[in-house]
Design an enzyme around this catalytic site. Structure first.
Site, short mmCIF file in Angstrom:
data_model
loop_
_atom_site.label_atom_id
_atom_site.label_comp_id
_atom_site.label_asym_id
_atom_site.label_seq_id
_atom_site.Cartn_x
_atom_site.Cartn_y
_atom_site.Cartn_z
N SER A 6 0.80 -1.23 0.00
CA SER A 6 0.00 0.00 0.00
C SER A 6 0.83 1.28 0.00
O SER A 6 0.34 2.32 -0.40
CB SER A 6 -0.94 -0.01 1.19
OG SER A 6 -0.21 -0.14 2.39
N HIS A 22 -5.59 -4.60 -1.18
CA HIS A 22 -5.56 -3.54 -2.20
C HIS A 22 -5.66 -4.10 -3.62
O HIS A 22 -5.49 -3.35 -4.59
CB HIS A 22 -4.29 -2.70 -2.06
CG HIS A 22 -4.35 -1.70 -0.94
ND1 HIS A 22 -4.96 -0.47 -1.07
CD2 HIS A 22 -3.91 -1.77 0.33
CE1 HIS A 22 -4.87 0.20 0.07
NE2 HIS A 22 -4.23 -0.57 0.95
N LYS A 80 -12.14 -1.62 1.39
CA LYS A 80 -11.46 -0.79 0.40
C LYS A 80 -12.33 -0.71 -0.86
O LYS A 80 -13.37 -0.07 -0.82
CB LYS A 80 -10.05 -1.31 0.19
CG LYS A 80 -9.27 -1.08 1.50
CD LYS A 80 -7.82 -1.37 1.46
CE LYS A 80 -7.18 -0.90 2.76
NZ LYS A 80 -6.70 -1.97 3.61
C1 LIG Z 1 -6.46 -2.31 5.03
C2 LIG Z 1 -5.72 -3.56 5.14
C3 LIG Z 1 -6.09 -4.55 6.06
C4 LIG Z 1 -7.19 -4.34 7.06
O1 LIG Z 1 -8.44 -4.36 6.50
P1 LIG Z 1 -9.70 -3.79 7.30
O2 LIG Z 1 -10.85 -4.48 6.69
O3 LIG Z 1 -9.72 -2.32 7.12
O4 LIG Z 1 -9.52 -4.18 8.74
C5 LIG Z 1 -5.39 -5.74 6.06
N1 LIG Z 1 -4.35 -5.93 5.21
C6 LIG Z 1 -3.95 -5.00 4.33
C7 LIG Z 1 -2.81 -5.28 3.41
C8 LIG Z 1 -4.62 -3.78 4.27
O5 LIG Z 1 -4.21 -2.84 3.40
#
Ligand SMILES: *Cc1c(COP(=O)(O)O)cnc(C)c1O
Length: 392
Positions: free
Chosen positions: A181, A209, A240
């Site tokens: 990310s 992502h 996301k």
């Molecule tokens: C955002 C993210 C998470 C967490 O996801 P949520 O549903 O917001 O708890 C886990 N792993 C990665 C790589 C992320 O970018």
């Protein structure tokens, strides 16, 4: 009362180190524009890649589900909290991901915390990519398995670690983010699927992502590389591109069966809200129906990245819509973000040490399908203007 002065001292410490994060309050729904402190600003830092967080069809699906099922699951899934809509969502996700089965959690973070300790324990060994997400790191800690970290994107270093340490564990697993990310680069999933066979090691990809961004109709990173059936566990989030809240893992039917017996967020935390489950079902339906939102996302990303490079900015080696503009200096980066916000009405997050290495400070721009080409062009022009002022 016990003396609690340490709390203030700790906060002051964070402020002195420049690590205290100011948190802005959004007064509108998520979209290309958001309202903050009464001012409408162009939003260039959400993970709402496809605009589904505020899509009218998705909103309606959530409202309808609340009308039918109410707002809460009422209990943990294993006692009385498994609702028909959870099962429908789990079946849909499995089909969408080309996996046998899936299990829904209340968040992506919880999916990692819940699943990794079921896959490996103290007799086992984990090979973890250097830039893995915090929720993977915490999931690994909870597992008590021995952990070896391999260098970012280096399958050579991964293999070196496997050679040296694979035998230290009964079971073994490689865990990686699919898309990173902070840089927007993509893990070398095809190479890893070959290496892991050689060393009899499971493979776990966190596709937070990648979903809604990569692969056919947004199926994610495994589909992007045409590797269906070659990865033991795919993990994902609903927060996301899918626009809502919650997380899941997909894998074999037996693995999902075992997780239902052992994963602690499944056993000890109430089930996902029906409205959230319904909105995710609708988001997937929209993505499967046509890929125009995904195309729009990529067109905007390409326009933004090309425009920034032409304007003389240096970007990371991003392979996704994540657009980190490398500015280097921490103070100047913070200043650029502040000027973008105050003078240009653009909300763009600065990312500085310790999230990234010192001297690698950046502004991370997140284009989405709901931005117009004017929004994208305005962002490029505004950042150029602001940077001219700061670096002259
Ligand atoms: C955002 C993210 C998470 C967490 O996801 P949520 O549903 O917001 O708890 C886990 N792993 C990665 C790589 C992320 O970018």
């Amino acid at each position: 009362m016990v003396n609690m002065d340490w709390v203030r001292q700790e906060i002051e410490g964070l402020k002195n180190e420049g690590r205290y994060i100011p948190i802005r309050t959004i007064e509108s729904s998520q979209g290309a524009y958001v309202k903050i402190a009464g001012k409408t600003v162009l939003n260039m830092c959400s993970n709402n890649y496809l605009g589904l967080a505020n899509n009218p069809e998705v909103r309606k699906a959530a409202i309808d589900a609340i009308s039918e099922y109410g707002v809460g699951a009422g209990a943990v899934r294993s006692i009385a909290g498994t609702m028909e809509i959870h099962i429908r969502l789990e079946e849909k996700l499995a089909e969408f991901k080309h996996m046998e089965a899936s299990l829904v959690y209340q968040g992506g973070l919880l999916a990692n915390l819940g699943t990794i300790p079921v896959l490996v324990g103290k007799e086992d060994v984990i090979f973890s990519e250097e830039l893995n997400h915090a929720s993977i790191i915490d999931g690994m800690r909870l597992s008590s398995a021995k952990k070896y970290v391999y260098k970012h994107m280096s399958t050579e270093d991964l293999e070196k670690n496997l050679k040296e340490h694979r035998k230290e564990g009964k079971k073994s697993i490689i865990v990686t983010d699919g898309v990173f990310s902070m840089d927007g680069d993509i893990a070398r999933v095809p190479e890893i699927t070959e290496i892991k066979e050689k060393y009899d090691t499971m493979f776990y990809v966190d596709d937070a992502h990648g979903e809604g961004v990569l692969g056919k109709n947004g199926r994610g990173i495994v589909d992007h590389f045409n590797l269906a059936g070659k990865v033991e566990v795919e993990m994902g989030t609903f927060s996301k591109a899918l626009g809502s809240m919650g997380g899941f893992v997909a894998g074999s039917s037996e693995l999902i069966d075992l997780l239902k017996q052992k994963a602690r967020p499944f056993l000890f935390s109430s089930g996902l809200n029906p409205g959230d489950a319904a909105s995710v079902l609708k988001s997937i339906e929209i993505m499967e129906r046509d890929d125009s939102l995904i195309k729009k996302l990529w067109n905007n990303a390409e326009r933004l990245q090309k425009g920034l490079r032409e304007a003389g900015f240096k970007l990371t080696e991003t392979k996704t819509p994540i657009t980190p503009v490398l500015l280097g200096d921490e103070k100047k980066t913070l200043e650029a973000s502040r000027l973008l916000y105050e003078q240009e009405d653009i909300f763009a997050s600065p990312i500085v040490f310790p999230t990234v290495a010192r001297g690698m400070a950046r502004i991370r721009l997140m284009p989405s399908a709901v931005h117009s080409t004017e929004d994208i062009d305005r962002t490029i022009d505004a950042l150029s203007e602001v940077w001219k002022k700061i670096s002259h």
